[in-house]
Design a protein around this motif. Structure first.
Motif, PDB file in Angstrom:
ATOM      1  N   VAL A   1      40.037  96.070  19.147  1.00  0.00           N
ATOM      2  CA  VAL A   1      39.095  95.773  20.234  1.00  0.00           C
ATOM      3  C   VAL A   1      39.433  94.443  20.882  1.00  0.00           C
ATOM      4  O   VAL A   1      39.419  94.322  22.117  1.00  0.00           O
ATOM      5  CB  VAL A   1      37.642  95.766  19.716  1.00  0.00           C
ATOM      6  CG1 VAL A   1      36.698  95.205  20.777  1.00  0.00           C
ATOM      7  CG2 VAL A   1      37.203  97.168  19.334  1.00  0.00           C
ATOM      8  N   TRP A   2      39.718  93.440  20.082  1.00  0.00           N
ATOM      9  CA  TRP A   2      40.014  92.118  20.639  1.00  0.00           C
ATOM     10  C   TRP A   2      41.240  92.159  21.548  1.00  0.00           C
ATOM     11  O   TRP A   2      41.228  91.595  22.655  1.00  0.00           O
ATOM     12  CB  TRP A   2      40.225  91.111  19.512  1.00  0.00           C
ATOM     13  CG  TRP A   2      40.534  89.720  19.998  1.00  0.00           C
ATOM     14  CD1 TRP A   2      41.734  89.082  19.954  1.00  0.00           C
ATOM     15  CD2 TRP A   2      39.620  88.810  20.629  1.00  0.00           C
ATOM     16  NE1 TRP A   2      41.634  87.830  20.506  1.00  0.00           N
ATOM     17  CE2 TRP A   2      40.344  87.634  20.932  1.00  0.00           C
ATOM     18  CE3 TRP A   2      38.275  88.878  20.961  1.00  0.00           C
ATOM     19  CZ2 TRP A   2      39.760  86.535  21.557  1.00  0.00           C
ATOM     20  CZ3 TRP A   2      37.685  87.781  21.588  1.00  0.00           C
ATOM     21  CH2 TRP A   2      38.417  86.637  21.868  1.00  0.00           C
ATOM     22  N   ILE A   3      42.295  92.828  21.111  1.00  0.00           N
ATOM     23  CA  ILE A   3      43.513  92.936  21.918  1.00  0.00           C
ATOM     24  C   ILE A   3      43.217  93.665  23.231  1.00  0.00           C
ATOM     25  O   ILE A   3      43.604  93.216  24.324  1.00  0.00           O
ATOM     26  CB  ILE A   3      44.617  93.691  21.146  1.00  0.00           C
ATOM     27  CG1 ILE A   3      45.052  92.908  19.900  1.00  0.00           C
ATOM     28  CG2 ILE A   3      45.817  93.963  22.052  1.00  0.00           C
ATOM     29  CD1 ILE A   3      45.763  91.620  20.172  1.00  0.00           C
ATOM     30  N   GLY A   4      42.521  94.811  23.154  1.00  0.00           N
ATOM     31  CA  GLY A   4      42.194  95.573  24.357  1.00  0.00           C
ATOM     32  C   GLY A   4      41.273  94.806  25.286  1.00  0.00           C
ATOM     33  O   GLY A   4      41.433  94.843  26.516  1.00  0.00           O
ATOM     34  N   TYR A   5      40.307  94.119  24.710  1.00  0.00           N
ATOM     35  CA  TYR A   5      39.333  93.321  25.475  1.00  0.00           C
ATOM     36  C   TYR A   5      40.042  92.249  26.310  1.00  0.00           C
ATOM     37  O   TYR A   5      39.787  92.099  27.506  1.00  0.00           O
ATOM     38  CB  TYR A   5      38.351  92.690  24.480  1.00  0.00           C
ATOM     39  CG  TYR A   5      37.547  91.523  24.984  1.00  0.00           C
ATOM     40  CD1 TYR A   5      36.425  91.718  25.790  1.00  0.00           C
ATOM     41  CD2 TYR A   5      37.885  90.218  24.616  1.00  0.00           C
ATOM     42  CE1 TYR A   5      35.675  90.635  26.230  1.00  0.00           C
ATOM     43  CE2 TYR A   5      37.142  89.140  25.044  1.00  0.00           C
ATOM     44  CZ  TYR A   5      36.038  89.345  25.854  1.00  0.00           C
ATOM     45  OH  TYR A   5      35.293  88.280  26.289  1.00  0.00           O
ATOM     46  N   VAL A   6      40.952  91.515  25.692  1.00  0.00           N
ATOM     47  CA  VAL A   6      41.681  90.451  26.397  1.00  0.00           C
ATOM     48  C   VAL A   6      42.605  91.045  27.454  1.00  0.00           C
ATOM     49  O   VAL A   6      42.666  90.559  28.598  1.00  0.00           O
ATOM     50  CB  VAL A   6      42.489  89.593  25.393  1.00  0.00           C
ATOM     51  CG1 VAL A   6      43.397  88.618  26.131  1.00  0.00           C
ATOM     52  CG2 VAL A   6      41.549  88.841  24.451  1.00  0.00           C
ATOM     53  N   PHE A   7      43.318  92.107  27.104  1.00  0.00           N
ATOM     54  CA  PHE A   7      44.283  92.717  28.039  1.00  0.00           C
ATOM     55  C   PHE A   7      43.591  93.210  29.310  1.00  0.00           C
ATOM     56  O   PHE A   7      44.037  92.901  30.428  1.00  0.00           O
ATOM     57  CB  PHE A   7      44.980  93.890  27.344  1.00  0.00           C
ATOM     58  CG  PHE A   7      46.002  94.595  28.204  1.00  0.00           C
ATOM     59  CD1 PHE A   7      47.313  94.161  28.245  1.00  0.00           C
ATOM     60  CD2 PHE A   7      45.640  95.680  29.000  1.00  0.00           C
ATOM     61  CE1 PHE A   7      48.255  94.800  29.047  1.00  0.00           C
ATOM     62  CE2 PHE A   7      46.562  96.319  29.804  1.00  0.00           C
ATOM     63  CZ  PHE A   7      47.880  95.877  29.828  1.00  0.00           C
ATOM     64  N   ILE A   8      42.510  93.962  29.163  1.00  0.00           N
ATOM     65  CA  ILE A   8      41.825  94.497  30.333  1.00  0.00           C
ATOM     66  C   ILE A   8      41.238  93.374  31.186  1.00  0.00           C
ATOM     67  O   ILE A   8      41.297  93.437  32.434  1.00  0.00           O
ATOM     68  CB  ILE A   8      40.711  95.481  29.896  1.00  0.00           C
ATOM     69  CG1 ILE A   8      41.311  96.715  29.214  1.00  0.00           C
ATOM     70  CG2 ILE A   8      39.857  95.912  31.100  1.00  0.00           C
ATOM     71  CD1 ILE A   8      42.236  97.539  30.074  1.00  0.00           C
ATOM     72  N   TRP A   9      40.698  92.348  30.571  1.00  0.00           N
ATOM     73  CA  TRP A   9      40.133  91.227  31.348  1.00  0.00           C
ATOM     74  C   TRP A   9      41.226  90.534  32.146  1.00  0.00           C
ATOM     75  O   TRP A   9      41.050  90.246  33.340  1.00  0.00           O
ATOM     76  CB  TRP A   9      39.435  90.243  30.417  1.00  0.00           C
ATOM     77  CG  TRP A   9      38.971  88.997  31.153  1.00  0.00           C
ATOM     78  CD1 TRP A   9      39.524  87.759  31.132  1.00  0.00           C
ATOM     79  CD2 TRP A   9      37.862  88.918  32.065  1.00  0.00           C
ATOM     80  NE1 TRP A   9      38.846  86.905  31.955  1.00  0.00           N
ATOM     81  CE2 TRP A   9      37.822  87.578  32.536  1.00  0.00           C
ATOM     82  CE3 TRP A   9      36.914  89.825  32.513  1.00  0.00           C
ATOM     83  CZ2 TRP A   9      36.842  87.158  33.451  1.00  0.00           C
ATOM     84  CZ3 TRP A   9      35.947  89.393  33.413  1.00  0.00           C
ATOM     85  CH2 TRP A   9      35.922  88.073  33.879  1.00  0.00           C
ATOM     86  N   VAL A  10      42.351  90.251  31.516  1.00  0.00           N
ATOM     87  CA  VAL A  10      43.453  89.539  32.199  1.00  0.00           C
ATOM     88  C   VAL A  10      43.992  90.358  33.366  1.00  0.00           C
ATOM     89  O   VAL A  10      44.276  89.829  34.445  1.00  0.00           O
ATOM     90  CB  VAL A  10      44.593  89.229  31.200  1.00  0.00           C
ATOM     91  CG1 VAL A  10      45.843  88.731  31.931  1.00  0.00           C
ATOM     92  CG2 VAL A  10      44.138  88.192  30.179  1.00  0.00           C
TER      93      VAL A  10
END
Length: 422
Positions: free
Chosen positions: A410-419
């Motif tokens: 979740v953390w990886i996906g959360y950061v990627f989509i935001w960026v």
């Protein structure tokens, strides 16, 4: 009714977490209570049950039983064991393999296909198959969000946002959710390596297993290919995938009769279908429909919007992590179906690109199911397979793998989509 539904819902899930052997009875009893006390009108009971999912699981379980009897899973385990140095890497590779399949095939079907290989490996090296199958299940559930055909929630998003198969890879010239999920999947391999780092037993194959019948393998591959092609058919009946899976199983039954001149293999395959898991899912579908009918999910959504305000980062963050928490305990299909119009409205009011919130919702809602043993159909299916093999899965055993796995992904996906999309 709203308070009554919420209290009944909480009691239901507490009991299911506390009484793993009787989850299906708890779910069915709760479903009956929702109907009897009038929270869910009886006319809405059958529409609430996703018979497509039920038939798909039943059909695939039957075909997988024939697949196991053919000894193909044992051969696959032999081939895999020859390529890895120890048990740890065998589990990691198998889990990642399951994830790749699950990106294109429903995660429940993936678990049903790959779990027999995991069982065969665990038995061969004499370790508990429980953590092995849990790893396969959470990996399958993770990558179900990667493509349009990987999970029901992806299909819901694709239909609502008018997205096609390629939009999950690249949306408006930007990397799509597929890449967010795959980055998360690679990161979770490190989690699995850490969890199984002590499993250093070497794995060897003294003699390769001989497959007795290749037809079940062909039928299973035919199921996979048909499910993929079916995803491109516009306006197909909702029960299409279920019919495909049951259809291939019926062909398998016919073939076993022609080959053996009796129905022994067919009867055995029918017995191998996990009817407790099917009953559990039926009960859960009705329970979720009940709390939806009572307005519980809508009320949660309203409070979510009220708390978030007009800050895009706060809205996105709350959406992702609230979805993780909700989906750990409630089925993510009705949750996503309810939240999609809410998310669309929020995006319009805040004048932001909706795909930021759409993908955030999907990451949180799909991956959140890996926190608990009842948060995703793939988890329930894996636990059902283990139960039929004589193993009971405790909640703490599941969460020992599910929690770190989920948080990393979740953390990886959360950061990627935001960026990429903010």
């Amino acid at each position: 009714m709203l308070i009554t539904a919420l209290v009944l819902f909480i009691i239901t899930y507490v009991l299911m977490l506390s009484l793993p052997k009787y989850r299906y009875l708890v779910a069915l009893t709760s479903a009956i209570i929702f109907v009897v006390i009038g929270i869910l009108p009886i006319k809405k009971v059958f529409p609430a049950i996703d018979f497509n999912v039920i038939l798909m699981i039943a059909g695939t379980m039957g075909t997988v039983s024939l697949f196991i009897e053919s000894k193909m899973p044992a051969l696959l385990s032999d081939l895999l064991i020859r390529k890895v140095p120890n048990v740890c890497f065998a589990i990691v590779v198998l889990s990642f393999f399951a994830g790749i399949i699950s990106a294109f095939v429903d995660n429940v079907a993936t678990v049903l296909m790959v779990a027999p290989v995991g069982l065969a490996i665990a038995k061969r090296v004499k370790i508990s198959p429980v953590p092995v199958l849990i790893s396969i299940a959470v990996s399958s559930n993770l990558q179900g969000a990667a493509t349009l055909v990987g999970d029901t929630t992806s299909i819901l998003l694709g239909n609502y946002a008018k997205m096609d198969f390629l939009d999950f890879f690249f949306m408006n010239g930007k990397p799509g959710i597929f890449w967010a999920v795959e980055l998360g999947a690679v990161a979770t391999l490190l989690v699995l390596v850490m969890l199984f780092r002590k499993e250093k037993q070497p794995v060897t194959v003294l003699e390769m297993t001989k497959v007795t019948d290749f037809v079940p393998t062909i039928l299973l591959c035919g199921t996979v290919v048909s499910l993929i092609f079916a995803s491109f058919i516009p306006q197909k009946p909702a029960i299409t995938n279920g019919i495909i899976c049951v259809g291939f199983f019926l062909v398998g039954i016919l073939w076993s009769y022609i080959k053996n001149h009796n129905f022994n293999s067919a009867i055995k395959a029918l017995k191998e279908i996990d009817y407790q898991t099917l009953l559990l899912l039926i009960g859960l579908f009705v329970v979720i429909a009940g709390i939806t009918e009572a307005g519980v999910i809508n009320k949660i959504s309203e409070y979510f919007v009220l708390i978030a305000g007009d800050n895009v980062f706060i809205v996105y963050t709350l959406l992702v992590f609230a979805s993780v928490i909700f989906s750990a305990f409630i089925d993510n299909i009705p949750y996503v179906a309810t939240m999609l119009p809410v998310v669309s409205s929020i995006a319009a009011m805040m004048n932001v690109e909706p795909y930021l919130l759409y993908f955030g919702l999907l990451i949180g809602a799909t991956l959140g199911g890996n926190l608990t043993p009842i948060g995703a159909s793939a988890n329930i299916t894996a636990i059902g397979i283990l139960r039929k093999d004589g193993y009971e899965v405790k909640t703490k055993d599941f969460m020992r793998i599910g929690v770190p796995f989920t948080l990393m992904a979740v953390w990886i996906g959360y950061v990627f989509i935001w960026v990429v999309y903010h």
